[in-house]
Design a protein around this motif. Sequence first.
Motif, short mmCIF file in Angstrom:
data_model
loop_
_atom_site.label_atom_id
_atom_site.label_comp_id
_atom_site.label_asym_id
_atom_site.label_seq_id
_atom_site.Cartn_x
_atom_site.Cartn_y
_atom_site.Cartn_z
N GLU A 276 0.92 -1.20 0.08
CA GLU A 276 0.06 0.02 -0.19
C GLU A 276 0.78 1.42 -0.27
O GLU A 276 0.39 2.36 -0.56
N LEU A 280 1.07 4.17 -2.61
CA LEU A 280 1.04 5.54 -2.61
C LEU A 280 2.13 6.60 -2.82
O LEU A 280 1.99 7.45 -3.58
N VAL A 328 -3.37 -2.82 -6.05
CA VAL A 328 -2.07 -2.15 -6.13
C VAL A 328 -1.52 -2.53 -7.76
O VAL A 328 -1.17 -1.40 -8.43
N PHE A 337 -7.82 3.31 -9.81
CA PHE A 337 -8.08 3.06 -8.26
C PHE A 337 -9.44 2.46 -7.97
O PHE A 337 -10.16 2.96 -8.74
N TRP A 354 -4.94 6.41 -3.33
CA TRP A 354 -4.33 5.67 -2.30
C TRP A 354 -3.99 7.12 -1.17
O TRP A 354 -3.96 6.42 0.01
N ARG A 357 -7.19 7.17 0.87
CA ARG A 357 -7.25 5.86 1.64
C ARG A 357 -6.61 5.81 2.88
O ARG A 357 -6.95 5.62 3.82
N ARG A 358 -5.26 6.25 2.87
CA ARG A 358 -4.18 6.31 3.78
C ARG A 358 -4.72 7.20 4.87
O ARG A 358 -4.56 7.07 6.02
#
Length: 433
Positions: A276, A280, A328, A337, A354, A357-358
């Motif tokens: 992940e 990113l 990914v 995405f 990403w 999402r993080r």
Amino acid sequence: MPRSKKGKRSSNKGGRNGVKGGSGASDDDLASDVLSHYSSASENASVLDDSPGAGEPLDEQTAQEETEDKLKQCIDNLMDKSAKTRLAALESLRGAFSSRLLCDFLTERRLTISDCLERSLRKGGGEEQAAAATVCAQLCVQLGGGDESEEGFKILRPVLSAIMIDGCASVAARQSCASALGMCCYVSAAEDGEDLVKSMSHLESVFTTSYPNFEGTLPTPKAGTPGLHSAALHAWALLVTLCPASRLTVLLDIHLLKLQACLESSDVNYRIAVGETIALLVELGRDIDREFEDSDMLCECLKGLATDGNKHRAKNDRRKQRSIFREVLHYIENEDFTEEKIRFGVEGIYIDSWMRRRVYDAFKEVLESGVRHHLQFNPLLRDIFGLGPPLILDSSVKASKISRFEKHLFNSAAFKARTKLRNKVRDKRADVM
């Protein structure tokens, strides 16, 4: 993601208040009472109940006062000599901070609470340290991105960093401190370059111990360290989203290839955290340079993990790993995405990158089941996710239900608007190329 400190609350310099309380209830009863008050009261925090005899201002005020009295007792118990009492108080505050917005109440007592949390972190056992670190992160989220939150972070950052890098400390405490350090820095010190650099450096000192040695061999992890490395890496990735382009370019050169080697880690959760983070970093790299390219070796490694069928790995681990790494790989190869919508009340947010999402996962980890409540009412989260001021709804609005057809029309319009916006962005990127 970009954030501003607009709308700062005026700093209350007299915030170091003494706390009084004289409840004869046991610690467990007190914790249960606080949680039950908050779980029931949060449902009607912003919407008046128009049923006969219900929702009268006096009753609501009385309930609020009773809850605040119990919270004051919990804060008082943080200074108790008994470790069991302190831990019970921390767990009570953790539940209350997660389930409801308490900014005004906490602003007046922020220095008292910060001092108590610092004491628990310095002198408490591993379990108490882990709980205190989580409450530190929740406190910063409650206070928002203003001066009050930054003031608390200045007090707590040194001790959070010290425990996290202390090899003799409890692994659970170190892991909790890593997550708290990332969240507190993200909320409180986004505009302070020095605090950001120091926090990222301390986090790097933890997860880079999982990097391959000079011979290219991954070190054998000790018990519990993969979880610590994952927490530090996730916290670091959260702070990466705040870095300027010049700093980001340096980080990509230093970490991307070494993280790629960590995809061979023996721990499935750490492999996922690494995957992940790589996605990113690639996304951020493409944002600042359209010529940014990933290596063919990376794609081959991701393909192997996305189709991993090794029988020596647990079935659930293989399924979880394949699901994440398919996402990914799909993004790395196609820049596509898998979008997700998070609903709360009558609103919702789209997780469509990403980076987004993080950030969402970081708040979800800290606020747990209360994240949707904070998305509805917490100005900090609403600012970060671009939701605007909290909606004020009366009972008639909440009671009215939107038909399925109306929802379909709304979703279709929103989808078309997002598609047009993305096409414009792609056109601009094409012009740059």
